[in-house]
Structures are given as structure tokens and as C-alpha cells.
Design a protein around this motif. Sequence first.
Motif, PDB file in Angstrom:
ATOM      1  N   ALA A  68      37.057  62.035  52.827  1.00 18.38           N
ATOM      2  CA  ALA A  68      37.311  60.659  53.241  1.00 18.38           C
ATOM      3  C   ALA A  68      38.281  60.637  54.411  1.00 18.38           C
ATOM      4  N   ARG A  69      37.948  59.827  55.407  1.00 14.24           N
ATOM      5  CA  ARG A  69      38.769  59.672  56.605  1.00 14.24           C
ATOM      6  C   ARG A  69      39.089  58.193  56.750  1.00 14.24           C
ATOM      7  N   PHE A  70      40.347  57.871  57.036  1.00 16.49           N
ATOM      8  CA  PHE A  70      40.793  56.482  57.131  1.00 16.49           C
ATOM      9  C   PHE A  70      41.258  56.225  58.564  1.00 16.49           C
ATOM     10  N   VAL A  71      40.589  55.301  59.246  1.00 13.85           N
ATOM     11  CA  VAL A  71      40.884  55.080  60.662  1.00 13.85           C
ATOM     12  C   VAL A  71      40.961  53.589  60.971  1.00 13.85           C
ATOM     13  N   ALA A  72      41.656  53.270  62.044  1.00 14.07           N
ATOM     14  CA  ALA A  72      41.655  51.917  62.590  1.00 14.07           C
ATOM     15  C   ALA A  72      40.433  51.747  63.474  1.00 14.07           C
ATOM     16  N   ILE A  73      40.112  50.509  63.797  1.00 11.38           N
ATOM     17  CA  ILE A  73      38.943  50.250  64.637  1.00 11.38           C
ATOM     18  C   ILE A  73      39.066  50.977  65.978  1.00 11.38           C
ATOM     19  N   ASP A  74      40.244  50.916  66.596  1.00 11.70           N
ATOM     20  CA  ASP A  74      40.390  51.508  67.928  1.00 11.70           C
ATOM     21  C   ASP A  74      40.526  53.032  67.896  1.00 11.70           C
ATOM     22  N   GLU A  75      40.513  53.617  66.700  1.00 10.43           N
ATOM     23  CA  GLU A  75      40.530  55.077  66.578  1.00 10.43           C
ATOM     24  C   GLU A  75      39.126  55.658  66.454  1.00 10.43           C
ATOM     25  N   LEU A  76      38.122  54.814  66.428  1.00  8.48           N
ATOM     26  CA  LEU A  76      36.737  55.288  66.350  1.00  8.48           C
ATOM     27  C   LEU A  76      36.329  55.830  67.714  1.00  8.48           C
ATOM     28  N   THR A  77      36.032  57.109  67.769  1.00  6.04           N
ATOM     29  CA  THR A  77      35.661  57.726  69.042  1.00  6.04           C
ATOM     30  C   THR A  77      34.164  58.010  69.136  1.00  6.04           C
ATOM     31  N   ALA A  78      33.501  58.070  67.996  1.00 10.97           N
ATOM     32  CA  ALA A  78      32.058  58.320  67.951  1.00 10.97           C
ATOM     33  C   ALA A  78      31.518  57.690  66.675  1.00 10.97           C
ATOM     34  N   PRO A  79      30.252  57.298  66.663  1.00  5.70           N
ATOM     35  CA  PRO A  79      29.700  56.671  65.459  1.00  5.70           C
ATOM     36  C   PRO A  79      29.740  57.642  64.274  1.00  5.70           C
ATOM     37  N   PRO A  80      30.360  57.238  63.171  1.00  3.93           N
ATOM     38  CA  PRO A  80      30.345  58.103  61.988  1.00  3.93           C
ATOM     39  C   PRO A  80      28.966  58.080  61.351  1.00  3.93           C
ATOM     40  N   SER A  81      28.716  59.048  60.491  1.00  5.27           N
ATOM     41  CA  SER A  81      27.446  59.051  59.765  1.00  5.27           C
ATOM     42  C   SER A  81      27.437  57.943  58.723  1.00  5.27           C
ATOM     43  N   VAL A  82      28.521  57.879  57.950  1.00  2.00           N
ATOM     44  CA  VAL A  82      28.659  56.857  56.909  1.00  2.00           C
ATOM     45  C   VAL A  82      29.987  56.147  57.121  1.00  2.00           C
ATOM     46  N   ALA A  83      29.944  54.824  57.173  1.00  2.00           N
ATOM     47  CA  ALA A  83      31.160  54.043  57.375  1.00  2.00           C
ATOM     48  C   ALA A  83      31.293  52.989  56.286  1.00  2.00           C
ATOM     49  N   VAL A  84      32.526  52.834  55.794  1.00  2.00           N
ATOM     50  CA  VAL A  84      32.860  51.730  54.897  1.00  2.00           C
ATOM     51  C   VAL A  84      33.911  50.895  55.609  1.00  2.00           C
ATOM     52  N   VAL A  85      33.552  49.683  55.961  1.00  2.00           N
ATOM     53  CA  VAL A  85      34.433  48.789  56.706  1.00  2.00           C
ATOM     54  C   VAL A  85      35.138  47.882  55.701  1.00  2.00           C
ATOM     55  N   VAL A  86      36.461  47.957  55.654  1.00  2.00           N
ATOM     56  CA  VAL A  86      37.219  47.256  54.619  1.00  2.00           C
ATOM     57  C   VAL A  86      38.007  46.099  55.215  1.00  2.00           C
ATOM     58  N   ASP A  87      37.757  44.915  54.676  1.00  2.00           N
ATOM     59  CA  ASP A  87      38.550  43.731  55.017  1.00  2.00           C
ATOM     60  C   ASP A  87      38.690  42.912  53.745  1.00  2.00           C
ATOM     61  N   VAL A  88      39.815  43.108  53.063  1.00  2.00           N
ATOM     62  CA  VAL A  88      40.056  42.463  51.775  1.00  2.00           C
ATOM     63  C   VAL A  88      40.374  40.985  51.955  1.00  2.00           C
ATOM     64  N   MET A  89      41.244  40.677  52.924  1.00  2.00           N
ATOM     65  CA  MET A  89      41.753  39.318  53.102  1.00  2.00           C
ATOM     66  C   MET A  89      41.445  38.796  54.511  1.00  2.00           C
ATOM     67  N   ARG A  90      40.171  38.309  54.793  1.00  2.00           N
ATOM     68  CA  ARG A  90      39.340  37.847  53.708  1.00  2.00           C
ATOM     69  C   ARG A  90      37.853  38.047  53.964  1.00  2.00           C
TER      70      ARG A  90
END
Length: 237
Positions: free
Chosen positions: A3-25
Motif C-alpha cells: 500500500a502506498r499513500f500519496v497526495a494528488i500532486d504526488e501522482l507522477t504516473a497512473p497507478p494500476s489500482v487506485a483508491v481515492v479517499v475523501d471522507v468529509m465529504r
Amino acid sequence: MDARFVAIDELTAPPSVAVVVDVMRAYTVAAWAFAQGAEKIVLAASLDEALALKARHPDWVALKDGPAAPGFDAVNSPGLLRSTDLGGRTVVQKTTAGTVGALAVKEASLVLCAGFVVAEATARLLRARGCDKVTFVVTGEGGRADEDLACAQYIAGRADEAVTDAAPFLRRAATSRAATELTEGVRQGVHPDDVALCLELDRFPFALVAAQEDTLMVLRAADSAAVHPAGPAAVHP
């Protein structure tokens, strides 16, 4: 699972599998929209795009962060949305961070969107797909939002079936900056129950799967229990 945890602006290449988390809201709201009968959610890149989609499809329901605004039907609040009948409707959603994160990984082979309300369903889908390398996109506060990181870490643990006690993760979310701002009325377009609704662990049995459909990024609810490891997700219901 790696598991890798990154901010949006740390994405340098499309990951194979991504889970985008936004709890609130954002993704608590999305889950509630499906619970209220929505067929699909179109993730808009801008307010102008959301309004343009609404203009072309007057029967669609457009929602945004912040206060009510002309052209929009709803705001990004689970407490306010939960009493809205969305049976068979298409929702257009534009938020500050959540929708931005999903669009940033639209080239990934699998994109899941998540909050605590769909945590176990998300983890179950990752297990069903046999995902051994997952990038979790922590959307809030430039990747520093503790409610999003806590949720991402909890889902990662559940995907490995290693984490059983959700309480420490929920406590972190409950004391996060976002929770404080929502509780104290710093943000607009808020219902008093929003924080509590965002912290309802596993409220819904479906995962949220985003994929490109024609030129749009579309979010759908999927029954993770019905997902074949090599096949597409089954739409819920």
C-alpha cells in the motif's frame, strides 16, 4: 498488499489500482446518493463543466461544495442529501478534492472511491480482485487530511485482513481539522449530522467504482461480494 499513500500532486504516473479517499465529504455523499437511488454519478472537472452537463441534461442532479448556487440542485452534504429521492437519476458531482483525486487517476486500470461508510466493501473488492499493489490517494488538505489518511490506512489493513479495531482510525477522523471545521460552521453547505454520517463505519454494503465512459468519469455502486477476480464489478443494486 503493498500500500502506498500519496497526495494528488504526488501522482507522477497512473497507478494500476487506485483508491481515492475523501471522507468529509465527497464519497460519503456519493454513497448516500446511491442509497437514495441514483443510477450513476458523473465526476465533473470544474464547476463550469458541471453546469454545462446540467444544461444539456436538465433532469440530472448537480451538486457542489459550499453554499447553494444558481444552476446547482444540491450541496455536498450527506445530511442534506439523505432526504432527497434520487431514484434512477444521474448526479453530477464537483468537489474541492474528492472529484479532483478521481480524475487524476482516471487512467488506472481500477479506480475505487471511498470513505468509512464503504470501507469494508472497498477492502473486500480489493481482496476479490487480488490487488497486491494499491495506491491510496489522500485527497484532503494536499494529502495531509488525517481523516482521509486514517480511512486509507484502515482500508489497507482490512484488505490484508490485518486490522480489526476501527476505533483508533475513527477517533483520528473525528478529531481532524475537517471534522472541527464542519462542526464549528467554518464551512458552508453543512448539516449538523454531517460529521457523524461521515464516521458511520460500513453503513453501505457496496463499493464505489469509477471508470471512463465515453468522455466522462463515471462513478457507480458495485456489490463487492459479487465481483469475480477477473471480471467486472456488478452494479448495485
